[in-house]
Every structure is written in C-alpha cells, then in structure tokens.
Design a protein around this motif. Structure first.
Motif, PDB file in Angstrom:
ATOM      1  N   SER A 168     115.453   5.560 -50.274  1.00 32.05           N
ATOM      2  CA  SER A 168     115.431   4.462 -51.721  1.00 32.05           C
ATOM      3  C   SER A 168     115.349   6.067 -53.012  1.00 32.05           C
ATOM      4  O   SER A 168     115.334   6.901 -52.530  1.00 32.05           O
ATOM      5  N   GLU A 169     115.232   5.054 -54.223  1.00 39.27           N
ATOM      6  CA  GLU A 169     115.342   5.823 -55.329  1.00 39.27           C
ATOM      7  C   GLU A 169     113.993   6.693 -55.966  1.00 39.27           C
ATOM      8  O   GLU A 169     114.118   7.318 -55.856  1.00 39.27           O
ATOM      9  N   ASN A 170     112.688   5.985 -55.250  1.00 33.28           N
ATOM     10  CA  ASN A 170     111.823   6.588 -55.322  1.00 33.28           C
ATOM     11  C   ASN A 170     111.579   7.874 -54.531  1.00 33.28           C
ATOM     12  O   ASN A 170     111.210   9.173 -54.194  1.00 33.28           O
ATOM     13  N   ASP A 171     111.945   7.166 -53.293  1.00 29.32           N
ATOM     14  CA  ASP A 171     112.154   8.719 -52.535  1.00 29.32           C
ATOM     15  C   ASP A 171     113.022  10.034 -52.322  1.00 29.32           C
ATOM     16  O   ASP A 171     112.493  11.156 -52.640  1.00 29.32           O
ATOM     17  N   LEU A 172     113.911   9.448 -53.386  1.00 23.00           N
ATOM     18  CA  LEU A 172     114.695  10.414 -53.720  1.00 23.00           C
ATOM     19  C   LEU A 172     114.020  11.369 -54.884  1.00 23.00           C
ATOM     20  O   LEU A 172     114.211  12.631 -55.154  1.00 23.00           O
ATOM     21  N   VAL A 173     114.005  10.511 -55.769  1.00 20.85           N
ATOM     22  CA  VAL A 173     113.611  10.806 -57.379  1.00 20.85           C
ATOM     23  C   VAL A 173     111.333  12.271 -56.434  1.00 20.85           C
ATOM     24  O   VAL A 173     112.116  13.199 -56.523  1.00 20.85           O
ATOM     25  N   ARG A 174     111.440  11.592 -55.677  1.00 21.94           N
ATOM     26  CA  ARG A 174     110.258  12.323 -54.984  1.00 21.94           C
ATOM     27  C   ARG A 174     110.629  13.832 -54.025  1.00 21.94           C
ATOM     28  O   ARG A 174     110.410  14.790 -55.012  1.00 21.94           O
ATOM     29  N   LEU A 175     111.802  13.577 -53.701  1.00 21.42           N
ATOM     30  CA  LEU A 175     112.249  15.543 -52.957  1.00 21.42           C
ATOM     31  C   LEU A 175     112.694  15.857 -54.085  1.00 21.42           C
ATOM     32  O   LEU A 175     113.228  17.019 -53.792  1.00 21.42           O
ATOM     33  N   LEU A 176     113.599  15.315 -54.513  1.00 20.75           N
ATOM     34  CA  LEU A 176     113.902  16.116 -55.863  1.00 20.75           C
ATOM     35  C   LEU A 176     112.625  17.138 -56.406  1.00 20.75           C
ATOM     36  O   LEU A 176     113.352  18.304 -57.052  1.00 20.75           O
ATOM     37  N   ILE A 177     111.767  16.666 -56.939  1.00 23.32           N
ATOM     38  CA  ILE A 177     111.068  17.148 -57.460  1.00 23.32           C
ATOM     39  C   ILE A 177     109.802  17.835 -56.734  1.00 23.32           C
ATOM     40  O   ILE A 177     109.766  19.027 -57.313  1.00 23.32           O
ATOM     41  N   GLU A 178     109.716  17.622 -55.322  1.00 25.68           N
ATOM     42  CA  GLU A 178     108.838  18.383 -54.366  1.00 25.68           C
ATOM     43  C   GLU A 178     109.726  19.158 -54.297  1.00 25.68           C
ATOM     44  O   GLU A 178     109.364  20.486 -53.616  1.00 25.68           O
ATOM     45  N   ASN A 179     110.788  19.228 -53.920  1.00 22.84           N
ATOM     46  CA  ASN A 179     111.350  20.634 -52.827  1.00 22.84           C
ATOM     47  C   ASN A 179     112.324  21.146 -54.245  1.00 22.84           C
ATOM     48  O   ASN A 179     112.999  22.185 -53.414  1.00 22.84           O
ATOM     49  N   SER A 180     112.854  21.219 -55.386  1.00 19.62           N
ATOM     50  CA  SER A 180     113.310  21.519 -56.434  1.00 19.62           C
ATOM     51  C   SER A 180     112.769  21.278 -58.208  1.00 19.62           C
ATOM     52  O   SER A 180     113.484  22.601 -58.413  1.00 19.62           O
TER      53      SER A 180
END
Length: 324
Positions: free
Chosen positions: A143-155
């Motif tokens: 989902s869009e929210n999950d993509l945002v989450r991983l981009l923030i948390e992982n990089s």
C-alpha cells in the motif's frame, strides 16, 4: 573482471591490526567473496565458520584452493540466530565474530540480481534469490502507506511520500519490473534541484533491499547471537555502510551509562562488552583512493567482558535519529 577484482574488502587492514587470530576459531557472519575469512586464516586462525545465504557465495567457496577449504567451514545460512545452527554449535564458543554488512560489488555488478540502478535488470534484490519476496513484489503490492513507512524506516528518505505516490501512479498503468524503470520513477517524483553527490534513487533502492531481506531484523538477531556465541574476552567486529546499521551496532555495544540522554529507556544491566575503539574506524585517504566504496564504511569493535551478567534477549530498540 574476476571476482577478486570485483570486490575489495573494506577496512580489512584496520580490522586485522586489532586482532591476533592465531590458533583461534572465528565466525565470518557475511562470507561474500571471502576476503575477511581468507585474511583471518592467513594470519594463523585454526578455523573460520563462514556464513552466507547467497548461493553464489557458496559457488565461490567451492572454487577455493584446498588449503583454504580445509580451514573454512561454509554454512549456507543467514547470520541471524547463527548460534542455533547445528554446524556452528559444534564450534561454540568462538574467539571472534566479524560482520561485513551491506552488499558486495559482485552483487551490485550482476544486473540479474537487481540491486543496482546503474544497469537495467529485474527488480529482485534477494540475497538468497531462490526464495522469498522480490523488490518487484514490494513496489507492486504494498500500500502507499507501507511504501512510505519502509522508505522512512529503512533509508530515512525525506521524499518518501512523493516517491510512494509516484510508484502507485505508475503501477496503476502497468507493473514496475525493471531497476531502471524504478530509478526513473524516483527521479521524476522528487523536486528538481542542484546536482547531488549520490543518485536520487540510492535511498529507495537501499530501503527496498533492506525490506526484501529484513536486514535490520537480521542484524538485531545476529548481534544477540554473537553475544551468546563469544568466549569471554572474545572480539566482535562490525563494518556498517549506513547510519541505521551503525546506530544499532553502537547502541548494542555501548554501555548504558554512556548512552545519549535522549535514548529510549532500556534495561540498565551492565554491558557485556568493552569497546576497543570508542569512535568508529573509517577509511584512510589511501584506502579511499583505491576503493571509493569505503567512504561510508564504519568499523566498530568490542571485547566480551570476562565477567558479566547473562546476555539479555531483550528486543533491540531503534535509537533516536539525532544520535551520532
């Protein structure tokens, strides 16, 4: 280009100056092309237990000369919970453990692995490319929210929302399949500005790779496994290539009394480790000239205390982002 030319171990000389592995047993948690394992053996170690989940690493191990294969035990596994592996258990406790984290030049240069945006290839990014979800699965199903989450948390990508929206828009037309296609989406999603030192897609690719391989969770587990597996006075060494890894390593090794006052509350037991280097070791100008990949590398080393409380199995917490 040969494998040895394709990947130069980072901070190897600095690491070797701090250890004396003669007649010792070491774990190389991230075998790769074997640079650390080979150096430890050539310095007189009795045995190195080398872990790597990448099938290509196993093939490179098989091609070694017999004198190295007699000394190196290859274990085709992830390093998280490595001390639970039956082969590894027969050698425990060990004298030292080294983690050379991140991705190798060999993996980056292989377009079929999909780690790099420098050349077109499938969006794969799996360290073990025989199983598990791919980066294509992530960008086309999250989902869009999950993509945002991983981009923030992982990089810590500051344009995470823009990039996630760009991915969603593109995949509604057709699935995103290639590395260059994704890199173009990222470039088109962020505001234009003066030229940057790194490609705008760098953080997105790193975030996806970390998500696909669960690298930060593997690191959490691997550090705790190292604490359990080391002999008293044994050495742990970890080479990281981005701040998220380095923070975790620092947070794990540093005594609580020296933690930043803004850190979250943690179990206040005495640390099991004494730091060998209070500040991370970084590449010299000479190494930077030979190996540009070393510019972001940090080496932290510590020694397990002779007397300490039992290792804690508490879950490692993410330290706050203002810690350096």
């Amino acid at each position: 280009m040969t494998h040895n030319q394709a990947h130069v171990p980072v901070l190897l000389d600095a690491f070797m100056t701090h250890i004396n592995p003669r007649n010792q047993i070491w774990v190389d948690a991230t075998y790769g092309n074997g640079g650390y394992s080979h150096a430890i053996i050539k310095s007189g170690a009795a045995k190195v237990i080398a872990l790597d989940c990448d099938p290509d690493a196993k093939q490179r191990y098989r091609a070694l000369p017999e004198y190295l294969k007699e000394k190196i035990v290859f274990v085709p596994d992830w390093f998280g919970n490595f001390d639970q592996n039956e082969i590894v258990q027969s050698y425990l406790p060990v004298d030292g453990i080294v983690f050379d984290l991140g991705i190798s030049s060999i993996q980056l240069n292989d377009r079929e692995r999909g780690f790099s945006f420098a050349q077109s290839g499938p969006l794969d990014m799996r360290m073990d490319n025989r199983k598990g979800i791919t980066a294509a699965d992530v960008v086309n199903t999250y989902s869009e929210n999950d993509l945002v989450r991983l981009l923030i948390e992982n990089s810590e990508e500051k344009h995470a929302k823009r990039i996630a929206k760009g991915i969603i828009r593109k995949r509604l037309v057709e699935p995103i399949k290639s590395t260059t296609e994704l890199a173009q989406i990222v470039q088109e999603s962020i505001p234009s500005g003066p030229p940057k030192k790194i490609n705008p897609a760098t953080k997105t690719f790193m975030a996806l790779r970390i998500e696909v391989n669960q690298e930060l969770k593997q690191l959490d587990k691997g550090l705790k496994a190292a604490e359990r597996a080391l002999k008293p006075s044994g050495i742990i060494a970890a080479i990281s290539f981005h701040s998220l890894e380095d923070r975790k390593i620092k947070f794990f090794l540093q005594p609580p009394s020296k933690q930043n006052r803004y850190q979250p509350e943690v179990n206040s037991k005495e640390s099991s480790f004494s730091l060998i280097n209070n500040k991370p070791i970084t590449a010299t100008q000479a190494e930077l000239a030979i190996n540009p990949r070393s510019r972001s590398a940090k080496l932290r080393m510590a020694r397990k205390k002779e007397l300490h409380s039992n290792p804690s199995d508490k879950l490692l917490q993410h330290p706050v982002l203002n810690v350096t």
